[in-house]
Design an enzyme around this catalytic site. Structure first.
Site, short mmCIF file in Angstrom:
data_model
loop_
_atom_site.label_atom_id
_atom_site.label_comp_id
_atom_site.label_asym_id
_atom_site.label_seq_id
_atom_site.Cartn_x
_atom_site.Cartn_y
_atom_site.Cartn_z
N LYS A 54 0.84 -1.20 0.00
CA LYS A 54 0.00 0.00 0.00
C LYS A 54 0.88 1.25 0.00
O LYS A 54 0.60 2.21 -0.73
CB LYS A 54 -0.96 -0.05 1.20
CG LYS A 54 -2.04 -1.11 1.00
CD LYS A 54 -2.81 -1.51 2.25
CE LYS A 54 -3.69 -2.72 1.91
NZ LYS A 54 -4.47 -3.25 3.04
N GLN A 98 -4.49 -1.86 9.27
CA GLN A 98 -4.36 -3.18 8.64
C GLN A 98 -5.04 -4.26 9.48
O GLN A 98 -4.77 -4.39 10.67
CB GLN A 98 -2.87 -3.52 8.42
CG GLN A 98 -2.64 -4.83 7.68
CD GLN A 98 -3.24 -4.85 6.27
OE1 GLN A 98 -3.12 -3.88 5.51
NE2 GLN A 98 -3.90 -5.94 5.91
N ASP A 121 -10.53 3.35 3.52
CA ASP A 121 -10.57 1.90 3.30
C ASP A 121 -12.01 1.37 3.49
O ASP A 121 -12.27 0.18 3.30
CB ASP A 121 -9.62 1.21 4.30
CG ASP A 121 -9.17 -0.18 3.83
OD1 ASP A 121 -9.14 -0.42 2.61
OD2 ASP A 121 -8.85 -1.01 4.69
#
Ligand code: NAP
Length: 282
Positions: A54, A98, A121
């Site tokens: 990322k 994450q 996200d």
């Protein structure tokens, strides 16, 4: 019939070229770039690799990322404090936490602490609810990436019967709502579904989000269906038995190179959007 390949790798590359230009224009105008903060808790090698990928995607399009790494002994309170700090930092435009975090942490509470405007996200309950209601919110990255791929190839969704196999918070559930909002008729299947094969046989669009290699068999899928495979497993196979479908489906996401590249691409796409919105007034 030869299935149309829904090429996520090519679309991601094309989008990165466009995003690079947008970031360069923003930099020229404001002297600043969008910044994505990535939070990695613990030392899980797969998670570390995803976070690195990322960060690399940010670098490729000329935007910055702020890497936060926390030990695997981190508590919920410590992680919440870090997220609050990033929410309050005007230089941060997107926050990625994450998944998964170590088990002592209340992951849902931490996801939900991310400010809506920085939830690039698409992991907060608030963002999910707003998306479901058709209100402004960043979409959850993998299903939103699938929607962007289907849109890029003009795959008709309206009135079609979509069968989503899987109902996880990050994939199956938001996928189903996004397809519903695009006027598909949606069936959601899961581990307790009876007669799974019969549901899949009715699908004009099948989305495999099960997490088991080639679990969905080719002969469960009708001729001419659109086949979307979110899975990726060792040996380069997905959640659907794809090989026999190349001659029978109308469109197919290859594995690898279909859905996979669209997830990170959507994360940076939404980060650039967030950066543009926040830097517009500076
Ligand atoms: P997950 O959280 O493990 O969820 C799997 C879902 O499949 C669950 O809803 C489960 O039902 C359902 N399921 C399990 N066994 C089933 C069965 N026998 N029949 C019907 N449904 C069944 O997985 P996930 O995170 O959603 O991921 C799904 C797949 O997408 C995986 O292959 C993963 O690697 C892939 N993925 C890819 C990306 C990407 O970036 N490309 C991102 C995320 C995930 P229950 O709810 O009843 O347990």
């Amino acid at each position: 019939m030869s299935a149309l390949l829904l090429d996520g790798k090519a679309l991601a590359q094309k989008t990165e070229a466009e995003l690079s230009q947008r970031v360069a224009a923003l930099k020229e105008k404001t002297g600043r770039t969008p910044i994505l903060a990535t939070i990695l808790v613990g030392a899980d090698p797969a998670s570390a690799t995803y976070v690195r990928m990322k960060g690399n995607a940010c670098t490729r399009i000329g935007m910055d990322s702020l890497k936060v790494e926390l030990p695997d002994t981190t508590t919920t309170e410590e992680l919440l404090a870090k997220i609050t700090e990033l929410n309050d930092n005007p230089d941060v435009h997107g926050i990625l936490l994450q998944h998964p975090v170590p088990e002592q942490i209340d992951e849902r509470a931490c996801f939900d602490a991310i400010a809506l405007s920085k939830d690039v996200d698409g992991v907060t309950c608030l963002g999910f609810g707003r998306m479901a209601m058709g209100e402004d919110a960043y979409g959850c990255a993998t299903p939103k990436g699938i929607m962007r791929l289907l849109e890029a190839y003009d795959v008709p969704l309206q009135g079609k019967h979509a069968v989503v196999v899987g109902r996880s918070p990050i994939l199956g559930k938001p996928m189903a709502l996004m397809l519903l909002n695009a006027n598909a008729t949606v069936t959601i299947c899961h581990s307790r579904t009876e007669n799974l094969q019969d549901h899949i046989r009715q699908a004009d669009i099948v989305v495999g989000a099960v997490g088991r290699p080639e679990f969905i068999k080719a002969d469960w899928i009708k001729d001419g269906a659109v086949v979307v495979d979110a899975g990726y497993h060792p040996g380069g196979v997905g959640d659907i038995e794809l090989a026999p479908l190349h001659d029978r489906a109308s469109a197919i996401t290859p594995v690898p190179g279909g859905v996979g590249p669209m997830t990170i691409n959507t994360l940076i796409y939404q980060s650039v959007d967030s950066g543009e919105k926040k830097l517009a007034d500076t």
